[in-house]
Design a protein around this motif. Sequence first.
Motif, PDB file in Angstrom:
ATOM      1  N   TYR A  93      15.640  10.842   1.597  1.00 45.85           N
ATOM      2  CA  TYR A  93      15.238  12.218   1.090  1.00 45.85           C
ATOM      3  C   TYR A  93      14.819  12.320  -0.486  1.00 45.85           C
ATOM      4  CZ  TYR A  93      15.475  17.272  -0.757  1.00 45.85           C
ATOM      5  OH  TYR A  93      15.257  18.440  -1.064  1.00 45.85           O
ATOM      6  N   ASP A  94      15.791  11.823  -1.382  1.00 44.06           N
ATOM      7  CA  ASP A  94      15.224  11.814  -2.872  1.00 44.06           C
ATOM      8  C   ASP A  94      14.183  10.764  -3.002  1.00 44.06           C
ATOM      9  OD1 ASP A  94      16.943  13.616  -4.162  1.00 44.06           O
ATOM     10  OD2 ASP A  94      18.395  12.331  -4.514  1.00 44.06           O
ATOM     11  N   ALA A  95      14.168   9.477  -2.286  1.00 42.67           N
ATOM     12  CA  ALA A  95      12.981   8.823  -2.515  1.00 42.67           C
ATOM     13  C   ALA A  95      11.710   9.307  -1.962  1.00 42.67           C
ATOM     14  CB  ALA A  95      13.348   7.488  -2.051  1.00 42.67           C
ATOM     15  N   GLU A  96      11.697   9.825  -0.867  1.00 43.21           N
ATOM     16  CA  GLU A  96      10.377  10.367  -0.356  1.00 43.21           C
ATOM     17  C   GLU A  96       9.795  11.690  -0.707  1.00 43.21           C
ATOM     18  OE1 GLU A  96      10.670  10.899   3.939  1.00 43.21           O
ATOM     19  OE2 GLU A  96      11.245   8.913   4.175  1.00 43.21           O
ATOM     20  N   THR A  97      10.939  12.335  -1.498  1.00 43.44           N
ATOM     21  CA  THR A  97      10.428  13.589  -2.051  1.00 43.44           C
ATOM     22  C   THR A  97      10.250  13.251  -3.936  1.00 43.44           C
ATOM     23  OG1 THR A  97      12.496  14.282  -2.533  1.00 43.44           O
ATOM     24  CG2 THR A  97      11.083  15.068  -0.486  1.00 43.44           C
ATOM     25  N   LEU A  98      10.578  12.255  -4.082  1.00 48.49           N
ATOM     26  CA  LEU A  98      10.582  11.812  -5.705  1.00 48.49           C
ATOM     27  C   LEU A  98      11.367  12.880  -6.341  1.00 48.49           C
ATOM     28  CD1 LEU A  98       9.601   9.651  -7.462  1.00 48.49           C
ATOM     29  CD2 LEU A  98       7.730  10.858  -8.016  1.00 48.49           C
ATOM     30  N   HIS A  99      12.726  13.029  -5.816  1.00 53.01           N
ATOM     31  CA  HIS A  99      13.702  14.279  -6.327  1.00 53.01           C
ATOM     32  C   HIS A  99      13.059  15.416  -6.070  1.00 53.01           C
ATOM     33  CE1 HIS A  99      16.691  11.087  -7.373  1.00 53.01           C
ATOM     34  NE2 HIS A  99      15.545  10.387  -7.572  1.00 53.01           N
ATOM     35  N   GLY A 100      12.199  15.868  -5.303  1.00 54.67           N
ATOM     36  CA  GLY A 100      11.739  17.137  -5.060  1.00 54.67           C
ATOM     37  C   GLY A 100      10.362  17.448  -5.799  1.00 54.67           C
ATOM     38  N   SER A 101       9.800  16.683  -6.596  1.00 55.24           N
ATOM     39  CA  SER A 101       8.683  16.819  -7.146  1.00 55.24           C
ATOM     40  C   SER A 101       7.463  16.355  -6.216  1.00 55.24           C
ATOM     41  CB  SER A 101       8.516  15.726  -8.602  1.00 55.24           C
ATOM     42  OG  SER A 101       8.567  14.342  -7.992  1.00 55.24           O
ATOM     43  N   ILE A 102       7.558  15.897  -5.273  1.00 53.87           N
ATOM     44  CA  ILE A 102       6.300  16.112  -4.284  1.00 53.87           C
ATOM     45  C   ILE A 102       6.535  17.130  -3.343  1.00 53.87           C
ATOM     46  CG2 ILE A 102       5.235  14.619  -2.593  1.00 53.87           C
ATOM     47  CD1 ILE A 102       6.344  11.966  -3.752  1.00 53.87           C
ATOM     48  N   THR A 103       5.671  18.190  -3.765  1.00 44.61           N
ATOM     49  CA  THR A 103       5.874  19.310  -3.021  1.00 44.61           C
ATOM     50  C   THR A 103       5.504  19.343  -1.585  1.00 44.61           C
ATOM     51  OG1 THR A 103       5.039  20.424  -5.249  1.00 44.61           O
ATOM     52  CG2 THR A 103       4.921  21.714  -3.083  1.00 44.61           C
ATOM     53  N   LYS A 104       4.522  18.712  -1.046  1.00 39.51           N
ATOM     54  CA  LYS A 104       4.274  18.366   0.428  1.00 39.51           C
ATOM     55  C   LYS A 104       5.409  17.869   0.958  1.00 39.51           C
ATOM     56  CE  LYS A 104       1.051  16.652   3.646  1.00 39.51           C
ATOM     57  NZ  LYS A 104       0.075  15.662   4.030  1.00 39.51           N
ATOM     58  N   LYS A 105       5.816  16.817   0.637  1.00 41.07           N
ATOM     59  CA  LYS A 105       7.086  15.963   1.184  1.00 41.07           C
ATOM     60  C   LYS A 105       8.434  16.745   1.285  1.00 41.07           C
ATOM     61  CE  LYS A 105       5.736  11.972   2.533  1.00 41.07           C
ATOM     62  NZ  LYS A 105       6.152  11.534   3.925  1.00 41.07           N
ATOM     63  N   GLN A 106       8.640  17.521   0.105  1.00 38.30           N
ATOM     64  CA  GLN A 106       9.638  18.540  -0.121  1.00 38.30           C
ATOM     65  C   GLN A 106       9.639  19.188   1.145  1.00 38.30           C
ATOM     66  OE1 GLN A 106      12.469  18.357  -2.028  1.00 38.30           O
ATOM     67  NE2 GLN A 106      13.229  20.189  -1.185  1.00 38.30           N
ATOM     68  N   GLN A 107       8.494  20.088   1.639  1.00 40.58           N
ATOM     69  CA  GLN A 107       8.413  20.974   2.658  1.00 40.58           C
ATOM     70  C   GLN A 107       8.476  20.405   3.723  1.00 40.58           C
ATOM     71  OE1 GLN A 107       7.953  24.476   2.033  1.00 40.58           O
ATOM     72  NE2 GLN A 107       8.134  24.510   4.280  1.00 40.58           N
ATOM     73  N   GLU A 108       7.897  19.294   3.978  1.00 40.13           N
ATOM     74  CA  GLU A 108       8.109  18.332   5.165  1.00 40.13           C
ATOM     75  C   GLU A 108       9.810  18.322   5.607  1.00 40.13           C
ATOM     76  OE1 GLU A 108       6.116  14.831   5.206  1.00 40.13           O
ATOM     77  OE2 GLU A 108       4.134  15.909   5.046  1.00 40.13           O
ATOM     78  N   TRP A 109      10.365  17.809   4.664  1.00 37.58           N
ATOM     79  CA  TRP A 109      11.877  17.854   4.519  1.00 37.58           C
ATOM     80  C   TRP A 109      12.591  19.135   5.060  1.00 37.58           C
ATOM     81  CZ3 TRP A 109      15.353  13.943   4.934  1.00 37.58           C
ATOM     82  CH2 TRP A 109      15.050  12.435   4.966  1.00 37.58           C
ATOM     83  N   LYS A 110      12.332  20.156   4.191  1.00 34.27           N
ATOM     84  CA  LYS A 110      12.729  21.382   4.518  1.00 34.27           C
ATOM     85  C   LYS A 110      12.666  21.890   6.118  1.00 34.27           C
ATOM     86  CE  LYS A 110      14.066  25.689   3.215  1.00 34.27           C
ATOM     87  NZ  LYS A 110      15.131  26.354   4.130  1.00 34.27           N
ATOM     88  N   GLU A 111      11.453  21.653   6.511  1.00 32.55           N
ATOM     89  CA  GLU A 111      10.957  21.948   7.850  1.00 32.55           C
ATOM     90  C   GLU A 111      11.813  21.253   8.915  1.00 32.55           C
ATOM     91  OE1 GLU A 111       6.794  21.681   8.105  1.00 32.55           O
ATOM     92  OE2 GLU A 111       6.440  23.535   6.761  1.00 32.55           O
ATOM     93  N   ARG A 112      11.903  19.991   8.606  1.00 28.73           N
ATOM     94  CA  ARG A 112      12.731  19.002   9.409  1.00 28.73           C
ATOM     95  C   ARG A 112      14.069  19.364   9.475  1.00 28.73           C
ATOM     96  NH1 ARG A 112      13.584  12.767   7.901  1.00 28.73           N
ATOM     97  NH2 ARG A 112      15.463  12.529   9.050  1.00 28.73           N
ATOM     98  N   VAL A 113      14.790  19.633   8.516  1.00 29.76           N
ATOM     99  CA  VAL A 113      16.078  19.861   8.358  1.00 29.76           C
ATOM    100  C   VAL A 113      16.672  21.377   9.023  1.00 29.76           C
ATOM    101  CG1 VAL A 113      18.193  20.545   6.777  1.00 29.76           C
ATOM    102  CG2 VAL A 113      16.609  18.428   6.305  1.00 29.76           C
TER     103      VAL A 113
END
Length: 166
Positions: A128-148
Amino acid sequence: MAQTDSQKYIEWTPSYQLNWNDFAGQPGAGAIGDAGTAVAIKAKPYIEKSKIHYIVHALFDKHKSWYRDKSPSLLAHEQLHFDLAELYARKARKKIIEIALTGETDLKVYNQAVQKILNESNMIDRQYDAETLHGSITKKQQEWKERVDKELIALQSYTDQRVDLK
């Protein structure tokens, strides 16, 4: 949980969202980033009336969690670490029930299965941290939020922290 635990930990609930006041720790000397969230999944078996029971908690450790910078997006990223802990706590509860349905009575089998889920949780947390770059990649952060969120809903029948093996 004991009173001292309630001062140290926050148990995951669907109605509570972390706020920066919950982060009471200090970053360690080698800490990187703007915040660090310490979460744990505690799975404790116990015997009551000769039956095995488990208590499985997703916990946020206030004294090990810290921040250097405050932003709503960073707090949302840290909240999702806590949500991931609850997701894997639910997976552990589900697995305990599935094993119980087979008639298994050896506590080692349960503990090994739970440990496997805890190991997976740690791996997913790093991913999660790697894919979102600790939350700085907004699109990936949103994808993880929706998935979880979707997975938490799918496992909603495993929200009870106490699991009784029948």
